[in-house]
Each structure stands twice: as structure tokens, then as C-alpha cells.
Motif scaffolding. Sequence first.
Motif: not given
Length: 320
Positions: A272-284
Motif C-alpha cells: 500500500a503506497m499511501v501519499v497525501c498532500g499537495a506537497g507530493k503532487s509533483s512526484a505523483v
Amino acid sequence: MGTVTTTSLVSFSTCFLPKSLYSKTRFQFQSQLLRRPNSLLQFRNISLDRNKSSDCVRIKASSSMAAENKNKNKNVQVFDSEEDLAVSLAKYTADLSAKFGKEKGSFTVVLSGGSLIDSLRKLVEPPYVDSIEWAKWHVFWVDERVVPKDHDDSNYKLAYDGFLSKVPITTGNVYAINDALSAEGAAEDYETCLKHLTKSNILATSAATGFPKFDLMLLGMGPDGHIASLFPGHPLLKENEKWVTFIKDSPKPPPERITFTFPVINSSAYIAMVVCGAGKSSAVQTALGNNQNSDLLPVQMASAEEEFTWFLDRDATSKL
């Protein structure tokens, strides 16, 4: 649920999009997505029904591109809020706990640091805190900072304060690093521990790779796309023999850490890759969008033998 036929930039067996991304009519929904040239999926011939009881829209995706094997078992779930994500993540984890507990009498779980622990908070609340068979859990860390266990930088302390201290997991089933050792010594010691557990059949071995096969890895991702303590451009990305290795020049403090290697991460049954927040949107965006860069982010190098699932909130997907 309705069905959706798509042309996909990456092959996913299931994709979820938040309700806020679509309107009530088929035409409005299709138009919204097709206006976004860098979106995760480019949709055609869409038909779906709104699920009023769900906080996501479930989309069945079929790819017109030949997908790499490591992508074929990847799913994406996008939630309106981190709260909705935490609820779903708790059910996902509890369901796998029940599955593996029934099949083999134990459940091997790997934790990471960062915001992941907070996203597990629903597990320490009813109904899960009372229904999960915690005695069957064996808990590990995908990486750890080489600091004392009571240090604020310790992933063990983060997990203990926010999760482990609130559930009845057997103390002997929690495998923290030996914080009295050097980074190199701690890595060797942790690998020795894992090898002992495979010999005693507490930890499974992948028939495909020969590396340990954890039932579930609960991972987070940094804004730069790193996972565990495997950072973009670092030589450790190419380590393919060791189970656990060490790093003394981490670009993110503290500099000394130990970490699982990619062969171990990618031998997991479920991730499960859990990613939250706009700060990680570029990597997403880089990981899941129509990216042509030949240099993969560490998160793009991760896979699972059974299923890899992205748990994303809406902010994390804001650039898709």
C-alpha cells in the motif's frame, strides 16, 4: 457500479477517482477529464453509475498499451480527503490481516515513517482494534534512522507512540533495529534477523526471487519520490544482493539510516503506497502521469508480487 472502457497511460486493474472530479452527466464527466492532457488516464466511451455510499468513484480500466509486468498488478485509489483514505486503509489492512491469519496463522507487516503512521489511526479505533487478531502480527520497518529508539527522529518511536502502544501486539513480534550498533552493523544485524525468521518459517520466502516475502508493506513517499531510504540518483537504488543495507549520506536528515533494498520491497505480496498532500503532487504526477523521463523515481521502481495499491488523497493528485 457501471463499467468504463479506457485508453490508459499506465496499466491499472482498478482506478478510483473522487466524486468531485465528475458531474452527474456522462458528457460532463468525460469533458472534464479529456480537457486535462496530463491526466492519469485518458478516457473514452465512459459509462458509470454514481455510488452514493462511497467516497470514491470506482473505474475499471483496460489499457491499450503493452504494460510492463511490474505495472500489471497496480491499482490506484483517490479519495476526497485524507480522512476517507484512512478509513479505507484501515479496512484494507484488516482484510489482509484476516486473510493471512486464516491462511498461515500469522501476518507480517512492514511499516515506514512519516505521515503513514497517522494514516493508520483508524486501526486503533472500533471496530478494528477489537476485531483484528493482533497476536498474529509480526511488525518490521522498511527503513530506520540510526538513532536511539526514544529519539524524535526514530521511526520506531513514531510508530510506537501513534500505533503500536495502542494495540496488543506481542512485544516479541515487533522487530526494531539494534540502536546500539553503527549503521553498517545495524543493517547486518537486521538482515540476520530476517534470515533467521525465514528459516523458522515466520517470514515467507518468495518462490520467484528467493528474497523474504512480507505479507503487506505500508509505505509512504517523499516529495522527491523516495521510498524507504532509497533516494533519487543514489547508488543504493542498484543494490540487488543485500536484503538490508545502510546509508551514511542521506539527502534528508538524519544522514545515517538502514533500509530494505528493492529486491526485498518488490518481493512483497501486497504493498500500500499511501501519499497525501499537495506537497507530493509533483512526484505523483511524475509517477502516474504521462511522463517521458527515462530516469525513474524510486517510487516508480517499486512493485509487489500480488498487488500494489496507491492510496491518494485529492490534493496529492492535483497535478494529474
